[in-house]
Write a protein that holds these residues in place. Structure first.
Motif, short mmCIF file in Angstrom:
data_model
loop_
_atom_site.label_atom_id
_atom_site.label_comp_id
_atom_site.label_asym_id
_atom_site.label_seq_id
_atom_site.Cartn_x
_atom_site.Cartn_y
_atom_site.Cartn_z
N ALA A 291 1.90 2.76 4.16
CA ALA A 291 3.11 2.13 3.64
C ALA A 291 2.56 0.58 2.80
N VAL A 292 1.77 -0.05 3.53
CA VAL A 292 1.27 -1.44 2.91
C VAL A 292 0.65 -0.87 1.61
N GLU B 141 6.21 -8.18 1.13
CA GLU B 141 6.50 -6.69 1.06
C GLU B 141 5.48 -6.21 1.95
N ALA B 142 4.02 -6.27 2.10
CA ALA B 142 3.19 -5.58 2.65
C ALA B 142 3.54 -5.84 4.00
N THR C 137 3.06 -1.05 -1.58
CA THR C 137 3.81 -2.36 -1.70
C THR C 137 3.14 -3.12 -2.93
N ALA D 292 1.15 2.74 8.87
CA ALA D 292 1.33 1.29 8.50
C ALA D 292 0.51 1.11 7.29
N ALA E 13 7.61 -2.90 9.90
CA ALA E 13 8.70 -2.00 9.98
C ALA E 13 8.20 -0.53 10.74
N GLU F 16 6.15 -6.85 5.67
CA GLU F 16 7.28 -6.34 6.11
C GLU F 16 7.18 -4.71 6.18
N ALA F 17 6.42 -4.22 5.52
CA ALA F 17 6.14 -2.67 5.75
C ALA F 17 5.42 -2.52 7.00
#
Length: 564
Positions: free
Chosen positions: A545-546, A554-555, A549, A542, A561, A557-558
């Motif tokens: 992923a963040v 968006e962060a 962004t 995570a 997810a 949501e990433a």
């Protein structure tokens, strides 16, 4: 991120307003709003020259009465509520404001008009200064209204006590109003102003009241209207379907009940340990935090013993205050932050220069540059409290910007047998965390100020709330850099800002390599429970992923997810 939209439902036309989520949970009920404030005089009533001195005394007596009541409330409150009430009590007896009012009276104005004139003068000055000082405008206006009520023999203004569980909506709330809320009657809170780190938000988090701030269109929602506030998503539904709203409240309550059962220790589902700590301001707050599953104290704010004083507390007085917190968490980790005054928290007994932008001026450790004795005496008091309680507190300095500052502070701390660390609130400190760690034993990241300084945005501004969102990737990149430096040096790095109170973001922080999370006592269980549902590798995934962004939504949501 803010604005209002209309959502069409098959049973009802419900407006959905959007704001910045602050405290998770769902509340539903009729709207209540603060009572109208006293009418402010628009013209002075002429006071004869022979009566002006007595009118000055009447003005000062009213201000003193207001300050005393706020100080009494501060003594009964705990945590952030106590801190901000004490600061407001000090504001009611501020020499500059009282002097401006007295000057107006000596010019012939009556006390009520003088109070308004003095307030307008300081409001204009605070607005021009911006930064944290601008946030004090709401507090000062509240002080003025209370003084006007005192002068007129009227009840104090504020939030009425609802007859049934209700949702409080307001443009903004003064700390004195927020700190006195009853969570059983005020089941949710939303404001059209304020940011995620405003006094209203911080106190609401401490009280555990679902809260959303910076809600556009909120002022158009009338008292008595049924609304549902979701403090997790930031949504406020006007006239929602009653059955669906009650179901959402029940589901939220059930979730919070499960969270409340978390008893620690802090660790991921695969056993990676993370200290889950509490932020406290005094002994009462520490004792309350001790009833939670907190592993210790990650941020002991020491300002409370300074803000309401005309003279500096003695070493012995300070040691007694610090000893209460150390005793409450005997045998556990306690991190003490040295005096973080200046800016919006001036000291009466220390000279503060007039500054164009106090938030970028002499505050935190920078006070020691002008008077090292204040810092040395505080460290002496912490050392005395440690000896008296057989404790080993860690001590950190706020507003460190350079490695040299960290080196000097560490030497002072080690000289007294204590463990030194520093706050990472200034982007320069995050960028040079590896060099700072050559001198100190730990870092603690204050995400509230780090977001403000990274994004060049007043953290108290509703208009800029999206910029100071702790999910901003630029802010998180600096957090990741500091955590990486700590891992490379083999030294702990914690987060003690409001970001640590967000259960989802807390998992991301652990993925960066953060070793401890410190939040308001009410948030401890939520953070610990959420962390226990995910693995360390999920946290790391995570985090990666963040960092890829470009914005806070968006962060989020990433992270969702990956973490669910």
């Amino acid at each position: 991120m803010t604005g209002s939209t209309t959502v069409t439902d098959s049973r009802t036309d419900a407006r959905t307003l959007h704001g910045t989520p602050v405290v998770p949970g769902v509340g539903y009920g009729p709207v209540v709003r603060p009572a109208p404030r006293p009418t402010r005089p628009d013209a002075a009533r002429e006071i004869g020259e022979d009566s002006r001195e007595s009118e000055v005394e009447r003005f000062r007596a009213a201000a003193k009465a207001v300050g005393a009541r706020l100080q009494a409330r501060a003594a009964l409150a705990t945590g952030s509520a106590s801190e901000v009430l004490a600061a407001n009590a000090a504001m009611a007896e501020d020499r500059g404001w009282l002097g401006a009012g007295a000057k107006a009276i000596k010019g012939g104005a009556d006390a009520a008009y003088a109070a308004v004139a003095a307030t307008d003068q300081f409001v204009a000055m605070f607005a021009k200064l911006g930064g944290r000082m601008a946030e004090r405008i709401t507090d000062l206006m509240d002080i003025c209204d209370r003084v006007l009520a005192e002068l007129s023999g009227l009840p104090e203004p504020g939030v009425p006590t609802p007859a049934q569980p209700s949702v409080l909506l307001a443009e903004d709330l003064a700390p004195a109003d927020t700190a006195g809320l009853d969570p059983t009657l005020v089941v949710a809170l939303a404001t059209s102003l304020g940011g995620p780190t405003s006094h209203t938000a911080i106190i609401a988090r401490q009280l555990g009241i679902p809260c959303v701030v910076a809600v556009a269109g909120l002022d158009d929602v009338a008292a008595g209207t049924a609304v549902m506030v979701d403090g997790t998503t930031g949504l406020l539904s006007v006239d929602p379907d009653a059955e669906e709203a009650r179901r959402a409240v029940d589901e939220s309550a059930a979730h919070l009940a499960r969270v409340a059962e978390w008893t620690g220790p802090g660790r991921t589902s695969d056993g990676h340990h993370v200290d889950i700590l509490a932020n406290v301001q005094d002994g009462a707050g520490a004792r309350a935090a001790r009833t939670t599953a907190a592993d210790g104290v990650g941020l002991f704010r020491t300002e409370l013993s300074f803000l309401d004083r005309d003279v500096e507390p003695t070493v012995a007085e300070q040691a007694d205050i610090y000893g209460e917190v150390l005793t409450a968490f005997e045998g556990h980790k306690v991190v003490v932050r040295t005096l973080d005054a200046g800016s919006d928290k001036p000291l009466r007994f220390a000279t503060h220069p007039d500054e164009a932008n106090p938030a970028l001026g002499v505050r935190g450790i920078r006070i020691a540059a002008a008077d090292r004795g204040i810092l040395h005496r505080q460290l002496d008091a912490i050392a005395a409290a440690a000896e008296a309680t057989s404790s080993s507190p860690w001590v950190m300095a706020p507003m460190i910007a350079t490695a040299d500052e960290a080196k000097a502070f560490a030497a002072d701390v080690r000289e007294r047998g204590l463990t030194p660390g520093v706050m990472i609130e200034v982007p320069a400190a995050a960028l040079l965390a590896d060099r700072i760690l050559e001198h100190v034993d730990f870092l603690s990241i204050g995400t509230n100020d780090l977001a403000q300084y990274t994004m060049a945005a007043d953290r108290m501004s509703a208009d800029l709330a999206a910029l100071t969102d702790p999910w901003q990737p630029a802010v998180l990149a600096l957090v990741a850099r500091a955590a990486e430096a700590g891992a490379a040096a083999g030294k702990p790095v914690g987060v003690c800002g409001e970001a640590a109170a967000d259960p989802l973001l807390a998992c991301v922080l652990v993925g960066f390599g953060v070793t401890s999370l410190s939040a308001a006592s009410a948030a401890v269980a939520g953070v610990g429970a959420r962390l226990g549902q995910v693995t360390l590798e999920q946290c790391r995934e995570a985090a990666r992923a963040v960092l890829g962004t470009a914005g806070p939504l968006e962060a989020r949501e990433a992270a969702s997810a990956v973490l669910g």
